[in-house]
Design a protein around this motif. Sequence first.
Motif, PDB file in Angstrom:
ATOM      1  N   GLU A 101       0.869  -1.185   0.000  1.00  0.00           N
ATOM      2  CA  GLU A 101       0.000   0.000   0.000  1.00  0.00           C
ATOM      3  C   GLU A 101       0.898   1.224   0.000  1.00  0.00           C
ATOM      4  O   GLU A 101       1.562   1.520   0.995  1.00  0.00           O
ATOM      5  CB  GLU A 101      -0.909  -0.009   1.237  1.00  0.00           C
ATOM      6  N   PHE A 102       0.915   1.951  -1.108  1.00  0.00           N
ATOM      7  CA  PHE A 102       1.822   3.077  -1.261  1.00  0.00           C
ATOM      8  C   PHE A 102       1.198   4.354  -0.708  1.00  0.00           C
ATOM      9  O   PHE A 102       0.024   4.639  -0.924  1.00  0.00           O
ATOM     10  CB  PHE A 102       2.201   3.256  -2.734  1.00  0.00           C
ATOM     11  N   ASN A 103       2.020   5.145   0.005  1.00  0.00           N
ATOM     12  CA  ASN A 103       1.549   6.433   0.538  1.00  0.00           C
ATOM     13  C   ASN A 103       1.691   7.519  -0.535  1.00  0.00           C
ATOM     14  O   ASN A 103       2.074   7.241  -1.669  1.00  0.00           O
ATOM     15  CB  ASN A 103       2.307   6.801   1.829  1.00  0.00           C
ATOM     16  N   ASP A 104       1.376   8.770  -0.162  1.00  0.00           N
ATOM     17  CA  ASP A 104       1.410   9.877  -1.114  1.00  0.00           C
ATOM     18  C   ASP A 104       2.807  10.146  -1.662  1.00  0.00           C
ATOM     19  O   ASP A 104       2.959  10.759  -2.720  1.00  0.00           O
ATOM     20  CB  ASP A 104       0.850  11.151  -0.473  1.00  0.00           C
ATOM     21  N   ASP A 105       3.827   9.699  -0.935  1.00  0.00           N
ATOM     22  CA  ASP A 105       5.204   9.873  -1.397  1.00  0.00           C
ATOM     23  C   ASP A 105       5.668   8.714  -2.289  1.00  0.00           C
ATOM     24  O   ASP A 105       6.836   8.662  -2.694  1.00  0.00           O
ATOM     25  CB  ASP A 105       6.166   9.978  -0.204  1.00  0.00           C
ATOM     26  N   GLY A 106       4.769   7.764  -2.563  1.00  0.00           N
ATOM     27  CA  GLY A 106       5.107   6.635  -3.412  1.00  0.00           C
ATOM     28  C   GLY A 106       5.922   5.567  -2.711  1.00  0.00           C
ATOM     29  O   GLY A 106       6.630   4.797  -3.359  1.00  0.00           O
ATOM     30  N   LEU A 107       5.806   5.495  -1.377  1.00  0.00           N
ATOM     31  CA  LEU A 107       6.566   4.513  -0.606  1.00  0.00           C
ATOM     32  C   LEU A 107       5.624   3.529   0.087  1.00  0.00           C
ATOM     33  O   LEU A 107       4.516   3.892   0.494  1.00  0.00           O
ATOM     34  CB  LEU A 107       7.431   5.212   0.443  1.00  0.00           C
ATOM     35  N   ALA A 108       6.081   2.307   0.236  1.00  0.00           N
ATOM     36  CA  ALA A 108       5.333   1.273   0.951  1.00  0.00           C
ATOM     37  C   ALA A 108       6.314   0.394   1.699  1.00  0.00           C
ATOM     38  O   ALA A 108       7.465   0.248   1.288  1.00  0.00           O
ATOM     39  CB  ALA A 108       4.514   0.428  -0.023  1.00  0.00           C
TER      40      ALA A 108
END
Length: 194
Positions: free
Chosen positions: A166-173
């Motif tokens: 599940e990626f956050n708004d910064d494109g990280l998971a």
Amino acid sequence: MADQDYFVHESSYVDEGCTIGAGTKIWHFSHIMPNCVLGERCNIGQNVVISPEVVLGNNVKIQNNVSIYTGVVCEDDVFLGPSMVFTNVTNPRSAVNRRGQYEKTTVKQGASIGANATVVCGHDIGRFAFIGAGAVVTKNVPDYALVVGNPAKQLGWMSEFGHRLEFNDDGLATCPESGATYELSEGKVTKKEG
């Protein structure tokens, strides 16, 4: 051969010219055809057929009732679920010999293909991709992609440990099991090192 460092069940056949790595196990009623290369620590389930010149990397797990046809290469750590299917000719006809027209399919490192899935030849499966049970793959699958359905459509991304990312708004998971961080950028996922 009494000195071999792999196991073949007495009901299985290994044809001439095969190379089989240490620690590999070939279970009941399987047939390994000529000139195959099987890496170390592979597990070949019951009723598996591996056609001539197929190449398997190390630690490949093949469940029961899988046929791997000429033209298929599985890299290290690939999982092939029960009764999944590869094809190797796009337009087969019983009366037309197309033996010289086998298409190539590569299943890249760490990919998993679920039970009863079908991979249409000429389409590669990316590193650590996850093909859901019963999916029909009709195009290339990107690294870390989760695809399901018929035809297979991408629903998301998976970690190397097999968890949905599940990626956050910064494109990280973050993988909940390994703690590894993944980055989604321009439609591609990469694992961040360190």
